[in-house]
Every structure is written in structure tokens, then in C-alpha cells.
Design an enzyme around this catalytic site. Structure first.
Site, PDB file in Angstrom:
ATOM      1  N   LYS A  45       0.413   1.381  -6.313  1.00  0.00           N
ATOM      2  CA  LYS A  45       0.664   1.943  -7.636  1.00  0.00           C
ATOM      3  C   LYS A  45       2.128   1.767  -8.012  1.00  0.00           C
ATOM      4  O   LYS A  45       2.451   1.444  -9.133  1.00  0.00           O
ATOM      5  CB  LYS A  45       0.302   3.424  -7.624  1.00  0.00           C
ATOM      6  CG  LYS A  45      -1.136   3.666  -8.034  1.00  0.00           C
ATOM      7  CD  LYS A  45      -1.230   3.742  -9.543  1.00  0.00           C
ATOM      8  CE  LYS A  45      -2.651   3.681 -10.066  1.00  0.00           C
ATOM      9  NZ  LYS A  45      -3.209   4.945 -10.407  1.00  0.00           N
ATOM     10  N   HIS A  73      -7.050   2.631  -1.387  1.00  0.00           N
ATOM     11  CA  HIS A  73      -7.602   3.864  -0.795  1.00  0.00           C
ATOM     12  C   HIS A  73      -9.124   3.749  -0.680  1.00  0.00           C
ATOM     13  O   HIS A  73      -9.719   4.158   0.311  1.00  0.00           O
ATOM     14  CB  HIS A  73      -7.240   5.086  -1.657  1.00  0.00           C
ATOM     15  CG  HIS A  73      -5.771   5.231  -1.910  1.00  0.00           C
ATOM     16  ND1 HIS A  73      -5.224   5.155  -3.171  1.00  0.00           N
ATOM     17  CD2 HIS A  73      -4.734   5.411  -1.058  1.00  0.00           C
ATOM     18  CE1 HIS A  73      -3.906   5.300  -3.080  1.00  0.00           C
ATOM     19  NE2 HIS A  73      -3.583   5.453  -1.808  1.00  0.00           N
ATOM     20  N   CYS A 105      14.658   1.386   0.962  1.00  0.00           N
ATOM     21  CA  CYS A 105      13.538   1.318   1.904  1.00  0.00           C
ATOM     22  C   CYS A 105      12.906  -0.068   1.790  1.00  0.00           C
ATOM     23  O   CYS A 105      12.632  -0.547   0.678  1.00  0.00           O
ATOM     24  CB  CYS A 105      12.516   2.397   1.540  1.00  0.00           C
ATOM     25  SG  CYS A 105      10.929   2.189   2.353  1.00  0.00           S
TER      26      CYS A 105
HETATM   27  N1  MSP Z   1      -0.599  10.957   3.434  1.00  0.00           N
HETATM   28  C1  MSP Z   1      -0.374   9.860   4.296  1.00  0.00           C
HETATM   29  C2  MSP Z   1      -1.406   9.802   5.392  1.00  0.00           C
HETATM   30  C3  MSP Z   1      -1.500  11.005   6.271  1.00  0.00           C
HETATM   31  S1  MSP Z   1      -2.747  10.835   7.465  1.00  0.00           S
HETATM   32  C4  MSP Z   1      -2.494  12.098   8.471  1.00  0.00           C
HETATM   33  C5  MSP Z   1      -0.412   8.579   3.491  1.00  0.00           C
HETATM   34  N2  MSP Z   1      -1.061   8.639   2.332  1.00  0.00           N
HETATM   35  S2  MSP Z   1      -1.229   7.413   1.297  1.00  0.00           S
HETATM   36  O1  MSP Z   1      -1.842   7.992   0.130  1.00  0.00           O
HETATM   37  O2  MSP Z   1      -0.012   6.724   1.118  1.00  0.00           O
HETATM   38  O3  MSP Z   1      -2.296   6.476   1.938  1.00  0.00           O
HETATM   39  C6  MSP Z   1      -1.974   5.392   2.769  1.00  0.00           C
HETATM   40  C7  MSP Z   1      -3.262   4.733   3.154  1.00  0.00           C
HETATM   41  O4  MSP Z   1      -3.969   4.281   1.983  1.00  0.00           O
HETATM   42  C8  MSP Z   1      -3.150   3.484   4.001  1.00  0.00           C
HETATM   43  O5  MSP Z   1      -2.930   3.759   5.348  1.00  0.00           O
HETATM   44  C9  MSP Z   1      -4.496   2.860   3.744  1.00  0.00           C
HETATM   45  O6  MSP Z   1      -5.497   3.572   4.425  1.00  0.00           O
HETATM   46  C10 MSP Z   1      -4.672   3.102   2.255  1.00  0.00           C
HETATM   47  N3  MSP Z   1      -4.077   2.027   1.464  1.00  0.00           N
HETATM   48  C11 MSP Z   1      -3.135   2.177   0.503  1.00  0.00           C
HETATM   49  N4  MSP Z   1      -2.885   0.954  -0.036  1.00  0.00           N
HETATM   50  C12 MSP Z   1      -3.644   0.030   0.554  1.00  0.00           C
HETATM   51  C13 MSP Z   1      -3.802  -1.355   0.411  1.00  0.00           C
HETATM   52  N5  MSP Z   1      -3.161  -2.061  -0.495  1.00  0.00           N
HETATM   53  N6  MSP Z   1      -4.665  -1.984   1.242  1.00  0.00           N
HETATM   54  C14 MSP Z   1      -5.373  -1.300   2.196  1.00  0.00           C
HETATM   55  N7  MSP Z   1      -5.241   0.011   2.349  1.00  0.00           N
HETATM   56  C15 MSP Z   1      -4.401   0.704   1.547  1.00  0.00           C
HETATM   57  O7  MSP Z   1       0.108   7.583   3.952  1.00  0.00           O
END
Ligand code: MSP
Length: 536
Positions: A315, A24, A155
Site C-alpha cells: 500500500k 494479505h 529504512c
Molecule cells: N503485524 C505484523 C505481523 C505480526 S504476526 C505476530 C505485520 N503485519 S502486516 O500487516 O504488515 O502483514 C505482513 C504480512 O502480510 C506478510 O508477512 C505477508 O503475510 C503479508 N503480505 C503483505 N504484503 C505481501 C505481498 N506483497 N506478498 C505476499 N505477502 C504479503 O507484519
């Protein structure tokens, strides 16, 4: 160069079922660097981030922790998500939460608009749902489970069993937009970036595009459907709307979109997202906007994964590292630099403690930090801590000033294409060239000969001017170190605050007047005790 008068960058709004990890943080830093750079180029820039707080995933986590969903999200936003932004030095203009009244009102208004236009209908539905993804899974992402889940359909992303849901739902007629979406991808090749992401989306939409279930009626943690309060809005439909509800969509004039000043000024956006959620942003979201007769986004940029031990950091797979673990060891600037430099923006990249430690030492401490210390120390020693007065420039000096101008224009060009890693690599040519210049010119030898006094002043004035250019060009990436350097060069008094400088003009020469008093600067990137701090 920077063609737009305004620019609107967004990150995904993150689920607050858990604390953030460095995946994130990576997205936040990338969007922040782009926003800071555009602001510094004089573009009226807005940068939005926030949190996604509805849906089953969060409801279940809250219940498992004995909290109400609102208590849970309030706690996580206050204790984890907002502090992460502060810790990473993220300069967002707004922070939207999907539980904000402005957002919920905007979602209701948007739904009603689509309903009135005949794009929403009621239907029966039965499909496999992944709560981790908050999505009914397409066939291509359903696989047979292994180990404890043998015999279950799981999934492909979360490796957890899917849930068969059978509900009466409201549907959005997304299939009606298939041709218009394909036409959009064709007409605007930059709409989805980078190119492989674009190709993937086109292939997906070319297959049959189905209608989208946009409501749920088995739980109530969400935005009620305005004409049927026994349903709540599907969490993704709700979440995507944050990008316009944050621009006062709820108070804009219906029938005359976009009526809000903020919406008219900043929309459409550049959405920086991870590639996991590309389809939501590049297919569902533009279809929703088309239905509401709002402009499609300017661009959806899908970046790659931060990998740990070869796997996507997450996580749920226990590869998560909290951002403060690495900022605590290396400092926030170093972490920002590392993310942006070591990973080609748009591609996957591996994170390792060894790699960040090596780059910290070689590039930030030895390459940049040492250059700054040496030049300032020589100015202090030979010129009473004042900007030396440059004489006529020789070939070697001109090479530096010309490189500064070239690097400025190339780096700015790369940023307009969102190639952050390329921009930094180009700026680093100036760091390396200045180090080489000092080694070749040997100012400490010139200092031994009074007859070389003007030459010594010219060399150090040139090197210092180079540092001034670097402070400007690196400010979006390493804001703390750049601001310290700017202050110690005495630039605030003669040129104004660093934040007021035009980054596109950073390469102009002879900006620091001779005699400008400088201040001592402790090492920008001091030695890190790796043995104590580094986890292997
Ligand atoms: N809540 C939705 C997004 C809604 S936007 C209208 C969601 N949330 S999430 O908490 O799962 O966040 C996903 C996002 O976190 C990814 O698209 C990316 O931006 C970031 N990432 C989460 N893990 C990541 C990595 N390991 N590497 C890079 N980015 C990562 O999906």
C-alpha cells in the site's frame, strides 16, 4: 502421510492501519487451503488469524484520521478485515485481536513470567526505529535516503526516514538463547522452511544476537508492562503472543504450562508468514518460548512476495490492489486457485491481470469447467441424468482409475510438505487425462450404436467418477465450485456432505452407485468479460 492427530495453522496478525490488499489475501488463502486440506484428511485442525492493533503505526494513523486508536481499529476490523475473510471464503476457527481482553491478559502473564525468571532487565537505549516495520533496524537495513529524503538515514524496506529513539526500556535477554536457537535449527531442519529461509536465519543468528527492547514509554497505545505501568509492551512482543493467547494461555496454570486444554491440544503451531517477518517468527518468537519453557513452533514457513510490476505489492508504494477488485471480476474460487497455482509456495511470484485472465480461461473455464459440463450433459442426454452403470473396465478406463489413486496419494503427500502448488499441479494431471480420455473414447460416437450401450455407460461412469475425485481433491482450493459439483453429481444423498469426505481416500473407485440422480449445473467458470473488467 498425515502423521499428526492435531494441527494448528496460523497467519500473521495484520496491522489494521489500513485496508487489506491482495498480499494479505494471499497469505490467508494459503493457510486456509492447508487447514481445509488437513481437516479433510481427518486431522483435528485449528486455524487462527487476526489483527495486530497496537503500536505507533496504528496510533499515528488513527490520530491522522481524527479517531481514537480503539475507534479506528474497531472500524477497520469491522469494515475491512473481517469482510475480506468472508469474501475469500476463509474458514478460520478463531479471529484474535490484540485488543481482546484474553490477549492482553495473556501478554501480561507471559511478561510477568519472564520477569520472575530473570529474563527481563532495565536499560538505556538509543537506536534508529522504523515505524513502518515497528522495529529498531539492524545496520544491514539502514540506507542513505534519496530524493526528498537525501541526507537522512532511511529504512531499506520502506524508504522512509528512521527515527532516533532514546529511551529507558525493558530488555529481553534474547542473547542468552543464541546457542539454543542454533541447536534448534540444526536438530530440526524442517523448523524453518523453505531451505533458503532457514539458511538466512542461521546466518543472522550466527552473528551476534543482541538483547531485545520490549517496552516503550513515550506513548501508551499498548499492553501495560505489569510491574511498571509507565511502559507499554513493544508491539512485536505483544503480537507474537497471539498464537498462544488464542489458545487460552491467560487462563492456563502458571508453573504448569501448558495448563489450558486448548494449548495442550493444539500447540505447537505451523506459522505461515511472509518472508518479511521471518526473523521475528524464527528468532525472537522461539527465544521467547524457550524463556517461558513452552515448546517451540512446529514450523515457520516463509512464503514469497506477490509482486506487481516487478515490485513487492504494498500500500505504501501504491502498488496495492484490494482483494475484492479481483474476486469481483473472476470470483473467489478463481482467485484462490490462481494464487495457489501460479506461485510456487515459498517463492516470489508476479501478479498480473493478464495472467489471471489467461489461467482462468485456459485452466478453469476450458480445462475443468468444460469437462464438468460435457460429462454432466452427456449423462443427462444418454442416461436420463443418472450415474451410468459401469461394465468391465478396459485398459483406458483403468488408466483413469489408477491415475486417480496415484494423484490422490501424491497430492496429499505434497500437502504434508506444504507444497500447495505441486499438489494442485498433480491434481490437474487428472483434469487433463479426463479431457484426453473423453476425446479419445468419443462417447458421442458410441451413443450412435445401440450395441455400444454398455461401453458408453462405462466411459461416462468412469469420467463421472473422475469428477467425483476432483470435487474432493479440489475442495480445499475452490470450495464453492467443488461443492456445486458434489451436489450436482448427487453425491450428497449417497456419500454425505463433501465436508465429511476423507480427502486421503478420494482416489477410491466406484463410489457413486449406478442410478444416482444428478442435477444440471450451470457453467462453473463462465466467460468473464475481460474488456470491461480487466485493468491493464
Ligand atoms: N503485524 C505484523 C505481523 C505480526 S504476526 C505476530 C505485520 N503485519 S502486516 O500487516 O504488515 O502483514 C505482513 C504480512 O502480510 C506478510 O508477512 C505477508 O503475510 C503479508 N503480505 C503483505 N504484503 C505481501 C505481498 N506483497 N506478498 C505476499 N505477502 C504479503 O507484519
Amino acid at each position: 502421510m498425515f502423521k499428526h492427530q492435531t494441527k494448528y495453522f496460523t497467519t500473521p496478525i495484520f496491522y489494521v492501519n489500513d485496508a487489506p490488499h491482495i498480499g494479505h489475501a494471499y497469505t490467508e488463502v494459503a493457510a486456509d487451503v492447508l487447514a481445509r486440506w488437513h481437516r479433510a484428511a481427518g486431522v483435528d485442525t485449528r486455524f487462527l488469524t487476526g489483527t495486530d492493533e497496537h503500536g505507533q503505526k496504528i496510533l499515528r494513523t488513527a490520530e491522522a484520521n481524527g479517531a481514537s486508536p480503539k475507534e479506528w481499529v474497531d472500524r477497520l476490523v469491522a469494515q475491512e478485515w473481517r469482510p475480506m475473510l468472508e469474501n475469500l471464503n476463509i474458514a478460520n476457527d478463531d479471529f484474535i485481536r490484540t485488543t481482546d481482553a484474553r490477549h492482553e491478559a495473556g501478554v501480561a502473564k507471559f511478561l510477568q513470567r519472564l520477569y520472575d525468571k530473570g529474563y527481563i532487565y532495565e536499560g538505556e537505549f538509543e537506536a534508529l526505529y522504523c515505524v513502518g516495520c515497528e522495529e529498531f533496524k539492524p545496520k544491514s537495513e539502514i540506507v542513505q535516503g534519496a530524493a526528498e529524503f537525501t541526507g537522512h538515514k532511511v529504512c531499506a524496506i520502506h524508504s522512509k526516514p528512521l527515527e532516533l529513539l532514546q529511551e529507558k526500556n525493558y530488555f529481553f535477554k534474547m542473547s542468552a538463547f543464541q546457542d539454543r536457537l542454533l541447536e534448534l535449527y540444526e536438530r530440526r531442519p524442517d523448523f524453518i522452511q523453505p531451505a533458503p529461509a532457514r539458511n538466512e536465519v542461521i546466518a543472522f543468528v550466527q552473528q551476534d544476537l543482541t538483547d531485545l527492547s520490549i517496552s516503550r514509554n513515550t506513548f501508551n497505545w499498548g499492553v501495560p508492562i505489569p510491574w511498571d505501568e509507565s511502559h507499554v509492551t513493544y508491539v512485536w512482543f505483544d503480537a507474537l503472543l497471539n498464537y498462544i493467547t488464542a489458545l487460552e494461555y491467560s487462563t492456563s496454570v502458571v508453573g504448569d504450562e501448558p495448563g489450558s486444554v486448548a494449548l495442550a491440544k493444539y500447540w505447537p503451531a505451523v506459522h505461515i508468514v511472509g518472508k518479511d517477518i521471518l526473523r521475528f517468527h524464527a528468532v525472537i518468537w522461539p527465544a521467547m518460548l524457550m524463556a517461558a519453557e513452552l515448546a517451540e513452533p512446529e514450523c515457520v514457513f516463509a512464503h514469497g512476495w506477490l509482486l506487481v510490476g516487478g515490485e513487492k505489492m504494498s500500500k505504501s508504494k501504491l502498488t496495492g490492489i484490494a482483494p475484492h477488485e479481483i474476486t469481483g471480476t473472476f470470483g473467489v474460487d478463481a482467485v484462490r486457485y490462481y494464487f495457489m497455482r501460479a506461485i510456487n509456495f515459498g517463492q516470489d511470484g508476479s501478479f498480473s491481470w493478464e495472467d489471471i485472465a489467461a489461467r482462468y480461461q485456459a485452466e478453469l473455464a476450458n480445462g475443468f469447467g468444460n469437462l464438468v459440463s460435457r460429462v454432466l450433459a452427456m449423462n443427462a442426454k444418454y442416461f436420463d441424468a443418472k450415474q451410468p452403470e459401469s461394465g468391465d473396465l478396459t485398459g483406458a478406463d483403468k488408466q483413469i482409475s489408477e491415475l486417480a489413486a496415484r494423484v490422490t496419494s501424491l497430492a496429499n503427500e505434497h500437502i504434508t510438505k506444504y507444497a500447495i502448488h505441486e499438489a494442485i499441479a498433480v491434481v490437474w494431471q487428472l483434469v487433463d487425462a479426463l479431457n484426453g480420455y473423453i476425446t479419445e473414447q468419443e462417447p458421442w460416437q458410441l451413443a450412435k450404436d445401440e450395441a455400444q450401450r454398455v461401453r458408453l455407460a462405462t466411459v461416462l461412469a468412469t469420467a463421472t467418477e473422475g469428477l467425483r475425485v476432483l470435487a474432493q481433491l479440489l475442495a480445499p482450493v475452490i470450495p464453492e465450485a467443488a461443492a456445486k459439483l458434489w451436489r450436482s453429481l448427487g453425491a450428497v444423498a449417497v456419500l454425505g456432505e463433501l465436508s465429511e469426505q476423507n480427502i486421503a481416500a478420494a482416489g477410491q473407485w466406484h463410489k457413486l452407485p449406478a442410478g444416482t440422480p444428478q442435477e444440471a449445473l450451470p457453467a462453473l467458470f463462465p466467460r468473464v468479460e475481460l474488456a470491461a473488467g480487466v485493468k491493464k
